[in-house]
Write a protein that holds these residues in place. Structure first.
Motif, PDB file in Angstrom:
ATOM      1  N   ASN A  54       0.833  -1.196   0.000  1.00 40.53           N
ATOM      2  CA  ASN A  54       0.000   0.000   0.000  1.00 40.53           C
ATOM      3  C   ASN A  54       0.870   1.249   0.000  1.00 40.53           C
ATOM      4  O   ASN A  54       1.984   1.243   0.525  1.00 40.53           O
ATOM      5  CB  ASN A  54      -0.915   0.027   1.231  1.00 40.53           C
ATOM      6  N   CYS A  55       0.356   2.314  -0.581  1.00 38.21           N
ATOM      7  CA  CYS A  55       1.073   3.583  -0.634  1.00 38.21           C
ATOM      8  C   CYS A  55       1.490   4.005   0.769  1.00 38.21           C
ATOM      9  O   CYS A  55       0.668   4.030   1.696  1.00 38.21           O
ATOM     10  CB  CYS A  55       0.170   4.647  -1.267  1.00 38.21           C
ATOM     11  N   LEU A  56       2.759   4.335   0.924  1.00 39.10           N
ATOM     12  CA  LEU A  56       3.268   4.728   2.238  1.00 39.10           C
ATOM     13  C   LEU A  56       2.735   6.077   2.700  1.00 39.10           C
ATOM     14  O   LEU A  56       2.840   6.407   3.875  1.00 39.10           O
ATOM     15  CB  LEU A  56       4.799   4.787   2.210  1.00 39.10           C
ATOM     16  N   LEU A  57       2.144   6.837   1.785  1.00 35.91           N
ATOM     17  CA  LEU A  57       1.648   8.160   2.143  1.00 35.91           C
ATOM     18  C   LEU A  57       0.142   8.200   2.381  1.00 35.91           C
ATOM     19  O   LEU A  57      -0.323   8.857   3.303  1.00 35.91           O
ATOM     20  CB  LEU A  57       2.037   9.178   1.066  1.00 35.91           C
TER      21      LEU A  57
ATOM     22  N   PRO B  34      -4.060   0.961  -2.139  1.00 35.33           N
ATOM     23  CA  PRO B  34      -3.389  -0.223  -2.695  1.00 35.33           C
ATOM     24  C   PRO B  34      -2.527   0.160  -3.903  1.00 35.33           C
ATOM     25  O   PRO B  34      -2.922   1.002  -4.718  1.00 35.33           O
ATOM     26  CB  PRO B  34      -4.555  -1.128  -3.124  1.00 35.33           C
ATOM     27  N   LEU B  35      -1.346  -0.451  -3.986  1.00 29.88           N
ATOM     28  CA  LEU B  35      -0.458  -0.202  -5.118  1.00 29.88           C
ATOM     29  C   LEU B  35      -0.681  -1.258  -6.187  1.00 29.88           C
ATOM     30  O   LEU B  35      -0.947  -2.421  -5.883  1.00 29.88           O
ATOM     31  CB  LEU B  35       1.006  -0.235  -4.668  1.00 29.88           C
ATOM     32  N   ASN B  36      -0.538  -0.844  -7.428  1.00 34.87           N
ATOM     33  CA  ASN B  36      -0.599  -1.791  -8.533  1.00 34.87           C
ATOM     34  C   ASN B  36       0.722  -2.533  -8.581  1.00 34.87           C
ATOM     35  O   ASN B  36       1.747  -1.965  -8.943  1.00 34.87           O
ATOM     36  CB  ASN B  36      -0.856  -1.055  -9.854  1.00 34.87           C
TER      37      ASN B  36
ATOM     38  N   ILE C 292       4.804   4.522  -3.404  1.00 33.59           N
ATOM     39  CA  ILE C 292       3.690   5.472  -3.295  1.00 33.59           C
ATOM     40  C   ILE C 292       2.869   5.407  -4.578  1.00 33.59           C
ATOM     41  O   ILE C 292       3.369   5.024  -5.635  1.00 33.59           O
ATOM     42  CB  ILE C 292       4.171   6.918  -3.034  1.00 33.59           C
ATOM     43  N   CYS C 293       1.609   5.804  -4.469  1.00 31.10           N
ATOM     44  CA  CYS C 293       0.717   5.755  -5.625  1.00 31.10           C
ATOM     45  C   CYS C 293       0.967   6.944  -6.553  1.00 31.10           C
ATOM     46  O   CYS C 293       1.628   7.911  -6.183  1.00 31.10           O
ATOM     47  CB  CYS C 293      -0.744   5.735  -5.165  1.00 31.10           C
TER      48      CYS C 293
END
Length: 206
Positions: A8-11, A15-17, A34-35
């Protein structure tokens, strides 16, 4: 390295691709942490560079939030966010990479050195040549106070810098006081040249 190290995006925690594209695989790039939406909030600093100090991003609202979480809320995982950009900007530099150090008491308080961690995550080798001799920080000072700050660094014992080409690395460049003090100590110690690289360039905001 586990390419699925962050799900998952740290910010923003979206969810990240995780789908691997061939370009990322071929060039052995760092996994995204990050996204795209969060990434787009950071503003590149591309047209205000000079030979002495290079910075990657402006200090906008998104960067202010990032820096607060990373440095002052002690979220060391955020050292991963800009590792790819730092890596590609520093990997071919010929100078000795020298992080701006923290005072030992401040290091105990924060538990990690934020500049060192940025370089570690970017896989950039570095060496410490300087010691900080005061626990004072530049934050909270007026511009005039910053410009008149007494020397805040000294060379580490047994360090030899004569004839060396050095690249100082710091997180943020505001008035340039920190860089100037570090550069002065190194030049007086015999360094051939001293330039600087920072993640962020700021206007005077304190």
């Amino acid at each position: 390295m586990n390419r699925n190290e962050v799900k998952n995006c740290l910010l923003c925690n979206a969810p990240l691709n995780s789908q691997m594209d061939w370009k990322r695989l071929f060039f052995n790039r760092f996994p995204k942490v990050i996204c795209q939406e969060c990434e787009n909030q950071f503003e590149w600093c591309l047209h205000e560079q000079d030979e002495e100090v290079v910075s990657l991003y402006y200090y906008n609202e998104a960067m202010q939030d990032y820096l607060h979480r990373y440095k002052f809320m002690h979220d060391v995982l955020l050292s991963k966010v800009f590792r790819e950009e730092i890596y590609y900007n520093l990997k071919n530099r010929k100078e000795m990479i020298v992080p701006i150090p923290m005072h030992p008491e401040k290091l105990k308080e924060r538990t990690f050195s934020h500049v060192d961690e940025l370089l570690k995550e970017a896989r950039i080798p570095y060496v410490h040549l300087l010691e900080k001799i005061t626990t004072e920080t530049q934050g909270g000072k007026t511009r005039e106070e910053r410009m008149n700050t007494p020397q805040i660094f000294k060379l580490k014992k047994t360090v030899q810098v004569e004839g060396k080409e050095i690249l100082l690395v710091d997180d943020i460049y505001t008035t340039g006081t920190t860089i100037r003090h570090a550069k002065r100590v190194l030049i007086e110690g015999g360094a051939k040249s001293v330039k600087a690289f920072t993640l962020i360039k700021s206007g005077f905001y304190k």
